[in-house]
Design a protein around this motif. Sequence first.
Motif, PDB file in Angstrom:
ATOM      1  N   PRO A  90       0.846  -1.207   0.000  1.00  0.00           N
ATOM      2  CA  PRO A  90       0.000   0.000   0.000  1.00  0.00           C
ATOM      3  C   PRO A  90       0.874   1.248   0.000  1.00  0.00           C
ATOM      4  CG  PRO A  90      -0.762  -1.582   1.641  1.00  0.00           C
ATOM      5  CD  PRO A  90       0.565  -2.082   1.154  1.00  0.00           C
ATOM      6  N   ARG A  91       0.423   2.279  -0.694  1.00  0.00           N
ATOM      7  CA  ARG A  91       1.231   3.481  -0.797  1.00  0.00           C
ATOM      8  C   ARG A  91       0.366   4.722  -0.738  1.00  0.00           C
ATOM      9  NH1 ARG A  91       3.531   2.846  -6.866  1.00  0.00           N
ATOM     10  NH2 ARG A  91       3.838   0.724  -6.109  1.00  0.00           N
ATOM     11  N   PHE A 149       1.451  10.405   5.384  1.00  0.00           N
ATOM     12  CA  PHE A 149       2.478   9.644   4.678  1.00  0.00           C
ATOM     13  C   PHE A 149       3.400   8.929   5.670  1.00  0.00           C
ATOM     14  CE2 PHE A 149       2.611  12.214   0.433  1.00  0.00           C
ATOM     15  CZ  PHE A 149       1.313  11.799   0.176  1.00  0.00           C
ATOM     16  N   ALA A 150       3.734   9.586   6.778  1.00  0.00           N
ATOM     17  CA  ALA A 150       4.593   8.962   7.794  1.00  0.00           C
ATOM     18  C   ALA A 150       3.931   7.721   8.379  1.00  0.00           C
ATOM     19  CB  ALA A 150       4.922   9.968   8.887  1.00  0.00           C
ATOM     20  N   ALA A 151       2.609   7.771   8.595  1.00  0.00           N
ATOM     21  CA  ALA A 151       1.896   6.621   9.142  1.00  0.00           C
ATOM     22  C   ALA A 151       1.921   5.446   8.170  1.00  0.00           C
ATOM     23  CB  ALA A 151       0.459   7.013   9.476  1.00  0.00           C
ATOM     24  N   ILE A 152       1.715   5.731   6.886  1.00  0.00           N
ATOM     25  CA  ILE A 152       1.771   4.664   5.881  1.00  0.00           C
ATOM     26  C   ILE A 152       3.166   4.060   5.818  1.00  0.00           C
ATOM     27  CG2 ILE A 152       1.594   4.181   3.401  1.00  0.00           C
ATOM     28  CD1 ILE A 152      -0.588   6.387   3.299  1.00  0.00           C
ATOM     29  N   ALA A 153       4.191   4.916   5.849  1.00  0.00           N
ATOM     30  CA  ALA A 153       5.567   4.420   5.808  1.00  0.00           C
ATOM     31  C   ALA A 153       5.864   3.543   7.021  1.00  0.00           C
ATOM     32  CB  ALA A 153       6.543   5.592   5.747  1.00  0.00           C
ATOM     33  N   GLU A 320       3.717  17.270 -10.596  1.00  0.00           N
ATOM     34  CA  GLU A 320       3.591  16.206  -9.597  1.00  0.00           C
ATOM     35  C   GLU A 320       2.120  15.931  -9.340  1.00  0.00           C
ATOM     36  OE1 GLU A 320       4.758  15.404  -4.933  1.00  0.00           O
ATOM     37  OE2 GLU A 320       5.979  16.727  -6.164  1.00  0.00           O
ATOM     38  N   ARG A 321       1.745  14.679  -9.376  1.00  0.00           N
ATOM     39  CA  ARG A 321       0.358  14.278  -9.165  1.00  0.00           C
ATOM     40  C   ARG A 321       0.199  13.800  -7.732  1.00  0.00           C
ATOM     41  NH1 ARG A 321      -3.058  10.115 -13.031  1.00  0.00           N
ATOM     42  NH2 ARG A 321      -5.108  10.434 -12.058  1.00  0.00           N
ATOM     43  N   LEU A 322      -0.481  14.575  -6.918  1.00  0.00           N
ATOM     44  CA  LEU A 322      -0.633  14.249  -5.505  1.00  0.00           C
ATOM     45  C   LEU A 322      -1.772  13.254  -5.315  1.00  0.00           C
ATOM     46  CD1 LEU A 322      -0.201  17.807  -3.959  1.00  0.00           C
ATOM     47  CD2 LEU A 322       1.513  16.011  -4.212  1.00  0.00           C
ATOM     48  N   PRO A 323      -1.620  12.294  -4.376  1.00  0.00           N
ATOM     49  CA  PRO A 323      -2.701  11.332  -4.129  1.00  0.00           C
ATOM     50  C   PRO A 323      -3.885  12.007  -3.454  1.00  0.00           C
ATOM     51  CG  PRO A 323      -0.969  11.054  -2.508  1.00  0.00           C
ATOM     52  CD  PRO A 323      -0.459  12.054  -3.507  1.00  0.00           C
ATOM     53  N   SER A 324      -5.084  11.489  -3.699  1.00  0.00           N
ATOM     54  CA  SER A 324      -6.278  12.046  -3.074  1.00  0.00           C
ATOM     55  C   SER A 324      -6.337  11.650  -1.603  1.00  0.00           C
ATOM     56  CB  SER A 324      -7.526  11.537  -3.794  1.00  0.00           C
ATOM     57  OG  SER A 324      -7.674  10.131  -3.597  1.00  0.00           O
ATOM     58  N   ASP A 325      -7.107  12.406  -0.823  1.00  0.00           N
ATOM     59  CA  ASP A 325      -7.270  12.085   0.597  1.00  0.00           C
ATOM     60  C   ASP A 325      -7.886  10.698   0.772  1.00  0.00           C
ATOM     61  OD1 ASP A 325      -6.239  14.546   1.207  1.00  0.00           O
ATOM     62  OD2 ASP A 325      -8.190  15.515   1.506  1.00  0.00           O
ATOM     63  N   LYS A 326      -8.812  10.324  -0.098  1.00  0.00           N
ATOM     64  CA  LYS A 326      -9.441   9.007  -0.016  1.00  0.00           C
ATOM     65  C   LYS A 326      -8.415   7.906  -0.239  1.00  0.00           C
ATOM     66  CE  LYS A 326     -13.150   6.220  -2.077  1.00  0.00           C
ATOM     67  NZ  LYS A 326     -14.228   6.194  -3.110  1.00  0.00           N
ATOM     68  N   HIS A 327      -7.524   8.100  -1.214  1.00  0.00           N
ATOM     69  CA  HIS A 327      -6.482   7.108  -1.491  1.00  0.00           C
ATOM     70  C   HIS A 327      -5.545   6.953  -0.301  1.00  0.00           C
ATOM     71  CE1 HIS A 327      -3.550   4.874  -3.966  1.00  0.00           C
ATOM     72  NE2 HIS A 327      -2.646   5.569  -3.308  1.00  0.00           N
ATOM     73  N   ARG A 329      -6.224   7.608   2.909  1.00  0.00           N
ATOM     74  CA  ARG A 329      -6.918   6.941   4.020  1.00  0.00           C
ATOM     75  C   ARG A 329      -6.999   5.435   3.797  1.00  0.00           C
ATOM     76  NH1 ARG A 329     -10.420  11.427   3.459  1.00  0.00           N
ATOM     77  NH2 ARG A 329     -11.929  10.119   2.344  1.00  0.00           N
ATOM     78  N   ARG A 330      -7.240   5.013   2.539  1.00  0.00           N
ATOM     79  CA  ARG A 330      -7.297   3.586   2.239  1.00  0.00           C
ATOM     80  C   ARG A 330      -5.947   2.922   2.478  1.00  0.00           C
ATOM     81  NH1 ARG A 330      -8.131   3.808  -2.910  1.00  0.00           N
ATOM     82  NH2 ARG A 330     -10.387   4.137  -2.738  1.00  0.00           N
ATOM     83  N   ALA A 331      -4.872   3.584   2.065  1.00  0.00           N
ATOM     84  CA  ALA A 331      -3.534   3.022   2.277  1.00  0.00           C
ATOM     85  C   ALA A 331      -3.209   2.922   3.759  1.00  0.00           C
ATOM     86  CB  ALA A 331      -2.492   3.885   1.557  1.00  0.00           C
ATOM     87  N   ARG A 332      -3.618   3.914   4.551  1.00  0.00           N
ATOM     88  CA  ARG A 332      -3.361   3.867   5.993  1.00  0.00           C
ATOM     89  C   ARG A 332      -4.076   2.679   6.631  1.00  0.00           C
ATOM     90  NH1 ARG A 332      -2.839   9.600   9.055  1.00  0.00           N
ATOM     91  NH2 ARG A 332      -2.511   8.046  10.685  1.00  0.00           N
ATOM     92  N   ARG A 333      -5.313   2.456   6.242  1.00  0.00           N
ATOM     93  CA  ARG A 333      -6.039   1.303   6.801  1.00  0.00           C
ATOM     94  C   ARG A 333      -5.393  -0.003   6.380  1.00  0.00           C
ATOM     95  NH1 ARG A 333     -10.569   4.617   5.494  1.00  0.00           N
ATOM     96  NH2 ARG A 333     -10.835   3.501   3.524  1.00  0.00           N
ATOM     97  N   ALA A 334      -4.882  -0.057   5.147  1.00  0.00           N
ATOM     98  CA  ALA A 334      -4.288  -1.312   4.629  1.00  0.00           C
ATOM     99  C   ALA A 334      -3.037  -1.705   5.394  1.00  0.00           C
ATOM    100  CB  ALA A 334      -3.968  -1.166   3.143  1.00  0.00           C
ATOM    101  N   VAL A 335      -2.293  -0.735   5.930  1.00  0.00           N
ATOM    102  CA  VAL A 335      -1.057  -1.054   6.666  1.00  0.00           C
ATOM    103  C   VAL A 335      -1.271  -1.008   8.172  1.00  0.00           C
ATOM    104  CG1 VAL A 335       0.416  -0.210   4.813  1.00  0.00           C
ATOM    105  CG2 VAL A 335      -0.263   1.355   6.636  1.00  0.00           C
TER     106      VAL A 335
END
Length: 342
Positions: A90-91, A149-153, A320-327, A329-335
Amino acid sequence: MTTPPAPSGPTGAHLRRGVFRLGERVQLTDARGRLSTITLTEDGAFHTHRGYLRHDLLVGAPEGTVVQNTSGVEYLALRPLLADHVLSMPRGAAVVYPKDAGQVVAMADIYPGARVLEAGVGSGALTMSLLRAVGDEGAVHSVERREDFAAIARGNVEGFFGGPHPAWTLSVGDLADVAPAAHGRGEVDRVVLDMLAPWENIDAVAGVLAPGGVLIAYVATTTQLSRTAEDLRSDGRFTEPEAWESMVRGWHLEGLAVRPQHRMVGHTGFLLTTRRLADGVEAPLRKRRPAKGSYPVTPDGRPGDDGGEDELWTAEGLGERLPSDKHVRRARRAVGQPPADA
């Protein structure tokens, strides 16, 4: 149930050997070479339009085994390599590709026991390579401006190593504020910058980087590359910067039909390296003359800035194409790192 063995040796090494266990990620490859990555769970199953594969067929099986789903489709099961893992995890932010991560480790001379300062952790892909290189006795301090981003990392890194890594520290904030507070003068051996405007942190980097230490910056565009190089030259505390990019082209191997593949991993980013000079030392003057028109000029014809350039240095201006807030949040839940308000 197959449980992981007791940790022994370097962090995460016990997860890279032995039979498959619950909670592990497994890479499945079918006869056409298509890859699927699954996480083994109790009573879980991998479903496709051609049947399903029960996870319990893999739990306790050795790596490199072949299993069949309910329709007889065969899959080769292997643990994903680090290069596979970072492309399937997840990213939030875009990841640093394995070809560039390998170049960073090699060209920045990241060695066991090194003290590394990383800014712009993104989704943690490059962090994993840095931690592998420095080992448990080294230190990697990652700084990320965005808390999400830090939480996903954190979730990705701890998931890959099976828990917190003893050499890793993660801070949320601006590098210019965090670096002087966390590190004394000359305490850092290597600095890795993966950010929109690395030239804004040259002074902070020079304050903590040891003489002879390496600064390596990863940027996406030629305009970023040019400004970083020129600001390093103007600063006077670094050696002449060098820059390059790498491209990877695979080959098709089938009997006598050996040819380049039609698709390749082309441009992903530029890498720029330079080294810290000792205090009070001036870099030798450049011997070569720049081509006419290489530098902007003022209205009266003198070299200098045209005054309006800073307005262009935005994420949108650089494409630069920034990720959406929804994307995100989904990545944070996945990790396993959901937002606090969830």
